[in-house]
Design an enzyme around this catalytic site. Structure first.
Site, PDB file in Angstrom:
ATOM      1  N   GLY A  72       0.806  -1.212   0.000  1.00 24.00           N
ATOM      2  CA  GLY A  72       0.000   0.000   0.000  1.00 24.00           C
ATOM      3  C   GLY A  72       0.842   1.267   0.000  1.00 24.00           C
ATOM      4  N   THR A  73       1.916   1.256   0.763  1.00 23.06           N
ATOM      5  CA  THR A  73       2.765   2.452   0.829  1.00 23.06           C
ATOM      6  C   THR A  73       3.294   2.801  -0.553  1.00 23.06           C
ATOM      7  OG1 THR A  73       3.390   2.169   3.143  1.00 23.06           O
ATOM      8  CG2 THR A  73       4.945   3.339   1.748  1.00 23.06           C
ATOM      9  N   ASN A 141      -7.895   4.278   8.986  1.00 23.64           N
ATOM     10  CA  ASN A 141      -7.292   3.108   9.620  1.00 23.64           C
ATOM     11  C   ASN A 141      -7.384   3.135  11.141  1.00 23.64           C
ATOM     12  OD1 ASN A 141      -5.498   5.335   8.906  1.00 23.64           O
ATOM     13  ND2 ASN A 141      -3.884   4.198   9.938  1.00 23.64           N
ATOM     14  N   SER A 189      -3.975  -3.060  -0.433  1.00 22.35           N
ATOM     15  CA  SER A 189      -2.874  -3.770   0.215  1.00 22.35           C
ATOM     16  C   SER A 189      -3.326  -5.188   0.499  1.00 22.35           C
ATOM     17  CB  SER A 189      -2.509  -3.072   1.524  1.00 22.35           C
ATOM     18  OG  SER A 189      -1.728  -3.917   2.336  1.00 22.35           O
ATOM     19  N   ALA A 190      -2.472  -6.163   0.175  1.00 23.55           N
ATOM     20  CA  ALA A 190      -2.867  -7.556   0.353  1.00 23.55           C
ATOM     21  C   ALA A 190      -3.003  -7.928   1.827  1.00 23.55           C
ATOM     22  CB  ALA A 190      -1.855  -8.483  -0.330  1.00 23.55           C
ATOM     23  N   HIS A 191      -2.034  -7.530   2.644  1.00 18.49           N
ATOM     24  CA  HIS A 191      -1.994  -8.087   4.001  1.00 18.49           C
ATOM     25  C   HIS A 191      -3.067  -7.505   4.911  1.00 18.49           C
ATOM     26  CE1 HIS A 191       0.054  -4.995   6.615  1.00 18.49           C
ATOM     27  NE2 HIS A 191       0.393  -4.511   5.442  1.00 18.49           N
ATOM     28  N   CYS A 314       3.496   1.720  13.054  1.00 17.87           N
ATOM     29  CA  CYS A 314       4.538   2.291  12.206  1.00 17.87           C
ATOM     30  C   CYS A 314       5.867   1.790  12.691  1.00 17.87           C
ATOM     31  CB  CYS A 314       4.431   3.801  12.145  1.00 17.87           C
ATOM     32  SG  CYS A 314       4.937   4.604  13.638  1.00 17.87           S
TER      33      CYS A 314
END
Lengths: 371, 406
Positions: A72-73, A141, A189-191, A314
């Site tokens: 995603g980042t 989020n 994002s997959a995860h 983070c």
């Protein structure tokens, strides 16, 4: 007997869905570079394109519109840096990877209830002489608050701007149609939806001329160089298919979340819930226990085997005050006491009991020592 | 029925013999075994250090970091995880150039035979106004140290020279280049995606400031790589992208724990087995070359015959165009060169840089031998290639004769 644990940090990362685990493990057993022309390469290419189609289907896009990235980042950065010359406007509650993508981005404020201020957006676009690119997340989020992306896209398009939607937290939890949202660019994002870490996608409508972050081989139609992470991508595809099938589970997840919210509120009449009165992700509960620092809460819950977070996961491990709650006008002293509890498809009623017990015990201790 | 025909028959219905280890390598089963739990039961985000699952993932990532560091003689904190060698190369070259532009350094030096992602990164910088020097190589594929020395000046931001070439396997004189760059005070980056784990690489002994590593070239997973970033003296970089501030701010994004663990395991295994495996591959390579040249004396080896990866051959088959040759060898998984550009039909720019004539470059194949290549696979491949080359060359001669005006 191992200590009892309750994983309630699904917005940080979700466990791999069984279908995704199977697809990833299967692909890890094969050797082949999708760019190679021999049989191993052709097999890899077929698997890659099948997974791309599954990702595209989750958001109603065409496979050719999906640019696979390392997560995603990277997808957020590709979106915001890939269209130079545009004035970037980001909402105040975006993920760091959006907020920090371009140094001079304009910040669109949010209202106290956590929803982006569309009038402010329109004013900002009207005053901006350059073509703009607006970035608004599908769901936050930290609070789970759902943003009016379709309305923002209409406003943006009416002013000649493009809209990017960071859908990392919403995808797989909410029905998602890229066209209905009007998003010209969309990050996945997959995860976060039960795929493996290390893979994501930027969905790019039509033929927007994206400038790549990574130069090199011509992979991803020149928009993202580098040998494709095929096992990760295969897992991502399977996770997207499984997530689409599993959207119905979120009714039960929301019921568990609501029960948690009700029970914590019953224990602590002074607790504050953020986003409780607006549209919110079915799995997220952002709640403050006034007077008890988030770091203290998270640590105490961790000791009790309950895993939650004090905001975004983070790098530093330091618990910082949330820029999201700040932007909503939550007083600093209160924001510093907010934690994020997030659920998923394997969350059980026992996990919520565990949370309530541990949180309640901490609350009782702190109130007793304060008395 | 002779032995080779028997082998051929035996192979007819099985998967092709994999001879493309420079494109990608299979994940070692031992690596896979170590990775799998981190996909499933141990799924925490290594950034979530405030709870048990996150700390467990963080510890695994840190162990992997130390394992990669050990393979190249680095410190763990000098290892930055990326999504792969392409990203590492982009980060090293663009990151160093962007950081040092503020100090009046606006020049970039690299070599004509570098991987495409190095050249493309350098070209992207040139479009931004950097001055780019692309050094030639000699007929063996080696860069000339005097020319390199002459290309460096006080405005050079970075020198990037690969350790081992992806098409011809040629090993550049990295230690000499490192010493030269250190003496001149210029940052030295080496794309070691093909070299690490295959030949010894030591960042201190070789004075390397920045070094790129790929997971899937060393029997680890795809989607993970490393950029080594020297701390003393410090190699400074501007990040390619920003976000959560992971990897000390040099590379944001959630770290993929299973992939980091896989690369760590792959590095540990490579370190333990490299010497013996290099010896074994060298034997296979010599066996291959001797056998094919015995069958086809006209076959020519591209690149330095000795200073090359133990598992690499790059051969020209005069009169036999590579694509036709590959089609005539369905039992072999081969490539003409870099996988990234394999779909392009034009001859390899690497071979062209060595001065290989265009017709010969177009009749060249890369043969990558690796951990699972066996003696009998080599023998099978030699038989298949020799037969195919004779067939294709004969067919080409007929076609040429038919095309000739009578």
């Amino acid at each position: 007997m191992p200590p009892r644990t309750a994983y309630l940090d699904w917005n940080a990362t979700a466990p791999l869905r069984p279908e995704a685990a199977a697809a990833t493990a299967e692909a890890l057993g094969h050797c082949g570079n999708p760019s190679s022309v021999h049989r191993f390469g052709r097999d890899a290419r077929r698997a890659l394109e099948a997974a791309r189609a599954q990702v595209a289907a989750l958001v109603g896009a065409a496979p050719a519109e999906v640019v696979l990235t390392s997560g995603g980042t990277e997808a957020n950065q590709l979106a915001l840096r890939g269209l130079p010359g545009r004035r970037v406007m980001v909402s105040a509650i975006e993920h760091d990877s959006v907020r920090q993508a371009v140094p001079d981005a304009a910040v669109v404020p949010v209202a106290p209830r956590g929803i982006v201020d569309l009038h402010a957006l329109d004013r900002m676009l009207a005053a901006e002489p350059r073509p703009a690119l607006v970035s608004l997340m599908l769901a936050n989020n930290e609070t789970g608050i759902i943003q009016p992306v379709a309305e923002a896209a209409q406003i943006a398009h009416a002013r000649g701007a493009l809209l990017h939607c960071d859908a990392v937290q919403g995808a797989g939890k909410l029905p998602l149609d890229r066209a209905r949202l009007g998003a010209d660019l969309m990050t996945l994002s997959a995860h976060k939806l039960g795929g493996p870490p290390g893979v994501g996608a930027l969905v790019v409508a039509g033929d927007l001329p994206l400038m790549p972050l990574h130069n090199g081989g011509g992979q991803e139609r020149g928009r993202r160089a580098g040998t494709e992470n095929l096992p990760g991508i295969a897992g991502f595809g399977a996770a997207c298919a499984s997530a689409a099938d599993g959207l119905g589970d979120y009714g039960a997840i929301a019921a568990l979340r609501d029960a948690a919210e009700r029970r914590l509120g019953a224990i602590a009449p002074d607790a504050v819930v953020y986003g409780g009165d607006v549209a919110r992700l079915p799995n997220t509960l952002c709640i403050a226990m006034p007077g008890v620092a988030a770091a203290t809460q998270v640590m105490a819950l961790d000791l009790a085997g309950v895993m939650v977070s004090a905001g975004a996961a983070c790098s530093s491990g330091k618990v910082r005050r949330s820029h999201v709650l700040d932007a909503m006008g939550v007083p600093a002293a209160e924001a510093e006491c907010a934690i994020r509890i997030s659920l998923g498809w394997s969350t059980a009623a026992a996990d919520i009991d565990h949370l309530v017990e541990a949180w309640g015990a901490l609350y009782a201790r702190t109130r007793a020592s304060a008395a | 029925m002779n032995a080779s025909a028997a082998r051929f028959r035996h192979r007819a219905n099985s998967a092709p013999v994999y001879l493309d280890y420079q494109a990608t390598t299979p994940v070692d089963r031992r690596v896979l075994g170590e990775m799998l739990p981190w996909f499933t039961e141990k799924f925490g985000n290594p950034g979530s250090v405030t709870h048990a699952y996150g700390r467990e993932a963080e510890a695994a990532v840190e162990q992997a970091r130390a394992e990669v560091a050990a393979l190249i003689g680095a410190e763990a904190r000098e290892i930055v995880f990326t999504s792969g060698a392409t990203e590492s190369n982009n980060l090293a070259i663009k990151g160093a150039a962007h950081f040092h532009r503020a100090f009046d350094k606006d020049r970039v030096v690299t070599v004509a035979t570098e991987h495409k992602c190095v050249l493309e990164s350098a070209l992207a910088l040139e479009r931004e106004g950097f001055r780019l020097t692309v050094l030639p190589v000699d007929a063996q594929g080696l860069v000339d140290l005097d020319a390199l020395g002459a290309a460096i000046d006080e405005r050079t931001a970075i020198v990037s020279v690969m350790a081992a070439n992806n098409e011809i396997g040629v090993l550049q004189p990295i230690a000499e280049i490192g010493a030269l760059c250190r003496a001149r005070g210029v940052l030295f980056h080496s794309d070691a995606a093909q070299a690490v784990g295959k030949v010894p690489v030591d960042v201190d002994a070789m004075n390397i400031d920045l070094l790129s590593i790929s997971g899937h070239k060393v029997y680890g997973p795809k989607g993970i790589g490393v950029l080594y970033v020297r701390r003393r003296p410090r190699a400074r970089l501007a990040p390619l992208f920003d976000g959560g501030g992971q990897e000390r701010g040099v590379r944001s994004g959630t770290l993929p724990t299973p992939l980091c663990v896989g690369l760590g395991a792959a590095a540990r295994i490579a370190g333990a087995e490299m010497a013996a495996e290099a010896e074994r591959l060298l034997g296979l390579r010599r066996r291959f070359l001797a056998a094919i040249q015995a069958r086809l004396p006209e076959v020519r080896l591209n690149g330095d015959p000795e200073r090359r990866l133990p598992g690499n051959l790059n051969l020209s088959f005069p009169g036999a165009p590579a694509l036709a040759l590959m089609q005539a060898c369905p039992g072999l998984a081969l490539s003409t060169g870099s996988a990234c550009t394999a779909a392009e039909v034009e001859p390899s720019y690497v071979l062209r840089a060595l001065g290989v004539p265009e017709a010969l470059a177009a009749a060249s194949l890369r043969l990558g031998l690796g951990r699972y290549t066996t003696d009998s696979e080599v023998d099978f491949a030699v038989d298949a290639l020799a037969a195919a080359a004779q067939l294709v060359a004969a067919r080409e001669r007929v076609t040429a004769a038919e095309a000739r005006p009578t």
